[in-house]
Motif scaffolding. Structure first.
Motif, mmCIF file in Angstrom:
data_model
loop_
_atom_site.group_PDB
_atom_site.id
_atom_site.type_symbol
_atom_site.label_atom_id
_atom_site.label_comp_id
_atom_site.label_asym_id
_atom_site.label_seq_id
_atom_site.Cartn_x
_atom_site.Cartn_y
_atom_site.Cartn_z
ATOM 1 N N TYR A 289 -7.995 6.028 -0.232
ATOM 2 C CA TYR A 289 -7.223 6.961 1.163
ATOM 3 C C TYR A 289 -5.212 7.085 0.626
ATOM 4 O O TYR A 289 -4.873 8.265 0.855
ATOM 5 N N VAL A 290 -5.068 5.960 0.439
ATOM 6 C CA VAL A 290 -3.699 5.913 0.261
ATOM 7 C C VAL A 290 -3.335 7.073 -0.625
ATOM 8 O O VAL A 290 -2.207 7.496 -1.027
ATOM 9 N N SER A 291 -3.963 7.016 -2.104
ATOM 10 C CA SER A 291 -4.199 7.495 -3.029
ATOM 11 C C SER A 291 -3.706 8.772 -3.112
ATOM 12 O O SER A 291 -3.287 9.728 -3.366
ATOM 13 N N ILE A 292 -5.175 9.360 -2.412
ATOM 14 C CA ILE A 292 -5.687 10.888 -2.038
ATOM 15 C C ILE A 292 -4.637 11.445 -1.480
ATOM 16 O O ILE A 292 -3.457 11.775 -1.279
ATOM 17 N N LEU A 293 -3.754 10.383 -0.348
ATOM 18 C CA LEU A 293 -2.657 11.370 0.591
ATOM 19 C C LEU A 293 -1.279 11.507 -0.521
ATOM 20 O O LEU A 293 -0.771 12.321 -0.293
ATOM 21 N N GLY A 294 -1.238 10.192 -1.454
ATOM 22 C CA GLY A 294 -0.149 10.996 -2.404
ATOM 23 C C GLY A 294 -0.382 12.068 -2.858
ATOM 24 O O GLY A 294 0.757 12.246 -3.414
ATOM 25 N N SER A 295 -1.415 11.959 -3.138
ATOM 26 C CA SER A 295 -1.990 13.502 -4.094
ATOM 27 C C SER A 295 -1.635 14.580 -3.404
ATOM 28 O O SER A 295 -1.102 15.552 -4.101
ATOM 29 N N ILE A 296 -2.277 14.531 -2.681
ATOM 30 C CA ILE A 296 -1.609 16.284 -2.091
ATOM 31 C C ILE A 296 -0.790 15.887 -1.765
ATOM 32 O O ILE A 296 -0.077 16.538 -1.909
ATOM 33 N N LEU A 297 0.127 14.702 -0.768
ATOM 34 C CA LEU A 297 1.706 15.229 -0.450
ATOM 35 C C LEU A 297 2.267 15.400 -1.945
ATOM 36 O O LEU A 297 3.213 16.386 -2.118
ATOM 37 N N PHE B 65 2.022 9.874 -5.623
ATOM 38 C CA PHE B 65 2.896 10.699 -4.768
ATOM 39 C C PHE B 65 3.846 11.501 -6.051
ATOM 40 O O PHE B 65 3.936 12.742 -6.949
ATOM 41 N N GLY C 8 0.913 4.422 -2.755
ATOM 42 C CA GLY C 8 0.371 5.769 -2.349
ATOM 43 C C GLY C 8 1.937 6.431 -2.656
ATOM 44 O O GLY C 8 1.927 7.765 -3.663
ATOM 45 N N TYR D 81 1.054 -1.074 0.390
ATOM 46 C CA TYR D 81 0.040 0.073 0.422
ATOM 47 C C TYR D 81 0.721 1.326 -0.286
ATOM 48 O O TYR D 81 0.355 1.583 -0.539
#
Lengths: 336, 572
Positions: free
Chosen positions: B458-466, B388, B384, B380
């Motif tokens: 969740y992981v994708s959204i976190l990665g895109s925000i980062l 990113f 992410g 996972y």
């Protein structure tokens, strides 16, 4: 001898050939000696030319050495007849007879006259000296030789023939030292069998003939003359092939007699002698290649203002190159 | 030449497609065998295996190579020897096809070695020092795999023939098969650039971009995965498979991290390829070969498209590959940025593009079957990280402000390159669903709790925000890389592993060989052979000449002296 025309030369040449045949095919030692003397007497007019001081001096030197050797030979024959009734091979008499014959041939350690005389002769006389004059001493050597003495002489021949030629620039002296080296091979071959010697001798004289005829046609006597004139491609190729063949490199004709002699050396267990044969052969090839290496490179030394055109006698050159290259293969067809 | 090969490969692709559909619908598989020569008890036989997997892979390979050749007509149009390039590419395709259709280790070796050699020729195509070094690294790393396959050929001779396919059911627990499995895993690891051998893939980006699109995205690097898929029956409960799992998920993780620190466009895409390869290898080593094959094919589509878009952008930026010089391109080159966006989003696994089908299936299978925590976390986390670096790339290249270079040429109307990209765009949109309907005759049963199912999102959204936050660079931003210099250099230089393949191997030996060369080759061996012997011989010859050039009477007298000595011996 006042005029120097061809009929004189033919006459003395005929007597020269005949004298060797007398020497070889005689029943007694005396007949051999007679043949050697007639040989000497008929060779001197061939090489002396009263207009040229150098050739007169050369013929005088030749006469002195050969007559000294013949006197010794005669003396040893008489001592052998008078004092030794038995036929004993390993004897000092045989050493002394061999020494005088070796001096006749120009073999080490009695060879010091040989390069000097060769320097003073023209190419065709050199050819006679190096090939024909060796026949009768060789065969007489095979009648009564001392094995240990001759092996020592072989080694000296090889070493002197290779080391002496390193410091030479005159082509005649170079071929003289090469001839001394080849004498070593030939003395060994005559110790094995006369047939083997004949084989080696014929091939050697053919190679020397091709080389000397090339130098004769180009009128070259020294190493720097090789680079002054513009040789066309076939002459350079011929030079290359003949020198490498004389040195004993495999696909060429000169490899075969050396190969067969090495075969006999190993059969008779002369291992250290084989080593000396090999190593001195290497040194000889070194100074052959030193002569010809610039001719077979792409960037060779060339003079711009001299243009040597060989219009005739190209067939001889092509024929000799062909023979040198293809002899090894063609010889297998002969014996099939 | 370009047009001819393009048409030939395109029709070859259509033929393969037809036969693929026919074979998979009827469950056929054909085995050709051609006996070349047979003598007493030895026979040399050439065999070809055509089942749906090889036909499908051949179809994809020929599609991508035809499109790449058409693309390189415009990309390399200033190349003098374009025919040479096309011939090299065609030979590469031929080696790959030979690898795909062979059930026989000898023809696999021919294809494998051909791939390695031709990829070397293609990497060094631009002849500068960097390409030479990259080519050497590529060729030698692939060579290790070649050696492994040669040794496998040697071990398989125990069984009597080199058709490995027939032996899997019968010989599974043999010691010989144990050795063979070890070696085949190492061979696949070198070709697909897993962890000890992963330094060649970013370095091989010195090749021209069409070569990268064909070779380093879809064909060469997937040859290792394909080989392991073929050998899957053998390897499935061997110990080394677990080692492969461990190394491949580490590869996935490491390359995901390193791609975040990279600023070279092609290297980011290369590290992304490496990450997806790790994903393929790890799902294969978990025991799902068909999902690995599925991801291989969809990844080939969008990665080739991504490389081709990168090639267009590099041409436009006057051959600059650094993303810090690019920016705001989405406003100026709409068609190219369309392709770039779709391939990037497909890489991330955005729903219902092609990458989604394969990636999401993989992640759900990992969650559904019970593996250990490390596998779960790294899968996972790497997903992410993929999002990113993808978003970071999109921000740098297309969204941020335009960093005006001195010379630029934003020319989007190169329809040769664009048409080839559109073919792959079409396939990249549709191949996910199309392949899943063909390959999986029945869907996989997956039953997951709600949050676990959404973990991907969740992981994708976190990665895109980062990714968005990292790429907000302005003139007065602090360079945070310098604050954590040690950690950053460790992470960005691929955990210092390229040094294993380059400095570590060559430095000691080059030092030693310099010492040997100076002391022995140019030192003692000159005295004991070479110059030394020449000097000795020359001195002997000079010494001899002193005796030669002498008075004549002395020669004659020495002869007489010799005889007198002999007489004395005779008469005593």
């Amino acid at each position: 001898m006042l005029t120097n025309n061809n009929s004189n030369k033919m006459f003395f040449l005929f007597i020269l050939f005949f004298s060797t045949l007398i020497s070889i095919s005689s029943n007694s030692w005396f007949g051999c000696w007679i043949g050697l003397e007639i040989n000497l007497l008929s060779f001197i007019p061939l090489i002396s030319n009263s207009k040229n001081l150098l050739s007169v001096e050369t013929s005088l030197k030749y006469f002195l050495t050969q007559s000294l050797a013949s006197i010794n030979f005669l003396f040893m024959i008489l001592i052998k007849f008078s004092l030794l009734k038995n036929f004993d091979m390993n004897n000092i008499i045989s050493i002394m007879m061999n020494s005088s014959l070796l001096m006749k041939m120009g073999s080490a350690p009695f060879h010091f006259w040989f390069p000097n005389i060769v320097e003073g002769l023209s190419w065709m006389n050199n050819f006679m000296l190096m090939t024909w004059q060796k026949i009768s001493p060789m065969i007489l050597l095979s009648y009564y030789f001392n094995k240990n003495f001759l092996i020592f002489m072989i080694i000296m021949n090889l070493i002197i023939g290779s080391l002496g030629g390193l410091n030479q620039t005159s082509l005649r002296k170079l071929l003289a030292f090469s001839s001394i080296n080849n004498l070593g091979w030939m003395i060994f071959s005559i110790m094995i069998s006369e047939n083997l010697w004949l084989f080696y001798f014929l091939i050697y004289s053919m190679m020397i003939f091709m080389m000397i005829s090339l130098f004769f046609l180009m009128n070259m006597y020294f190493m720097n003359q090789l680079f002054i004139n513009n040789m066309n491609f076939f002459i350079k190729l011929n030079l290359l092939i003949n020198f490498l063949s004389l040195g004993g490199l495999p696909p060429f004709m000169g490899f075969m007699p050396k190969w067969i002699i090495i075969n006999f050396l190993l059969i008779n267990k002369f291992y250290f002698l084989t080593f000396i044969f090999m190593m001195t052969s290497l040194i000889i090839i070194y100074y052959y290649i030193r002569i010809i290496y610039s001719s077979f490179m792409f960037n060779y030394f060339k003079m711009k203002w001299v243009n040597l055109l060989m219009k005739n006698n190209m067939s001889l050159i092509n024929l000799s190159s062909f023979i040198s290259i293809s002899s090894m293969i063609l010889s297998t067809f002969i014996f099939m | 030449m370009c047009f001819n090969s393009f048409f030939f490969l395109f029709f070859f692709m259509l033929i393969n497609f037809f036969f693929f559909v026919y074979f998979i619908m009827n469950g056929l598989s054909v085995f050709f065998e051609w006996e070349i020569i047979s003598f007493n008890s030895m026979s040399i036989v050439m065999s070809i295996l055509l089942d749906w997997m090889s036909l499908l892979f051949m179809m994809f390979v020929s599609l991508i190579s035809s499109v790449v050749i058409f693309y390189s007509k415009s990309y390399m149009n200033s190349e003098l020897n374009l025919n040479r390039f096309i011939i090299l590419v065609l030979m590469f395709v031929f080696s790959m096809v030979l690898l795909i259709i062979s059930p026989n280790l000898i023809s696999i070796l021919l294809g494998w070695d051909g791939l390695g050699l031709i990829s070397y020729c293609l990497v060094i195509y631009y002849q500068n020092l960097k390409s030479y070094n990259a080519g050497m690294l590529t060729a030698l790393s692939n060579r290790i795999g070649d050696v492994m396959i040669l040794m496998i050929i040697c071990w398989v001779m125990n069984y009597g023939s080199w058709n490995y396919i027939f032996y899997f059911d019968f010989m599974k627990n043999d010691y010989v098969m144990f050795i063979i499995s070890f070696m085949i895993i190492i061979a696949a690891m070198t070709k697909s650039a897993q962890i000890p051998f992963s330094s060649w893939l970013p370095a091989a980006m010195a090749a021209p971009t069409p070569v990268s699109a064909l070779v380093h995205s879809s064909t060469l690097v997937t040859a290792g995965v394909y080989l392991l898929i073929r050998f899957n029956y053998l390897l499935i409960d061997m110990f080394f498979f677990k080692v492969l799992l461990f190394l491949s998920i580490l590869t996935m993780f490491m390359s995901g991290i390193s791609a975040n620190y990279e600023f070279d466009l092609k290297k980011i895409i290369a590290l992304s390829t490496l990450s997806q390869l790790g994903l393929m290898m790890s799902i294969l080593s978990l025991g799902f070969p068909d999902i690995a094959f599925f991801h291989l094919l969809t990844h080939a589509m969008f990665k080739a498209l991504l490389f081709m878009c990168a090639g267009v952008i590099i041409h436009m930026m006057n051959d600059i590959q650094d993303i810090r010089y690019m920016g705001g391109l989405s406003l100026y080159i709409p068609l190219t940025s369309l392709c770039l966006n779709i391939s990037n989003l497909s890489l991330c696994g955005i729903p219902f593009l092609s990458g989604f089908y394969s990636k999401d299936l993989i992640l759900e299978m990992v969650s559904f079957n019970s593996f250990n925590l490390m596998v779960f976390i790294l899968f996972y986390l790497s997903t992410g990280l993929t999002v990113f670096y993808t978003f970071r790339l999109i921000m740098y290249v297309m969204i941020n402000d335009f960093n005006l270079m001195m010379i630029y040429n934003l020319y989007d109307e190169d329809y040769i390159m664009l048409n080839s990209m559109f073919v792959l765009l079409f396939m990249s949109l549709l191949s996910g669903s199309f392949l899943s309907w063909f390959i999986f005759s029945y869907p996989y049963m997956i039953y997951l709790p709600f949050n676990l199912k959404l973990m991907v999102i969740y992981v994708s959204i976190l990665g895109s925000i980062l990714g968005f936050m990292v790429s907000n660079m302005g003139i007065y931003s602090l360079n945070k890389l310098l604050l954590s210099y040690n950690l950053s250099s460790f992470l960005c230089l691929m955990w210092f592993m390229p040094n294993l393949s380059t400095y570590g191997l060559s430095y000691i030996y080059l030092n030693f060989s310099q010492i040997l060369f100076k002391n022995i080759d140019m030192g003692w061996s000159e005295i004991y052979s070479g110059k030394g012997i020449f000097n000795i011989l020359k001195n002997y010859s000079v010494f001899y000449n002193i005796y030669q050039m002498n008075n004549f009477k002395i020669y004659l007298f020495s002869f007489i002296l010799w005889f007198m000595i002999l007489f004395i011996f005779f008469f005593i």
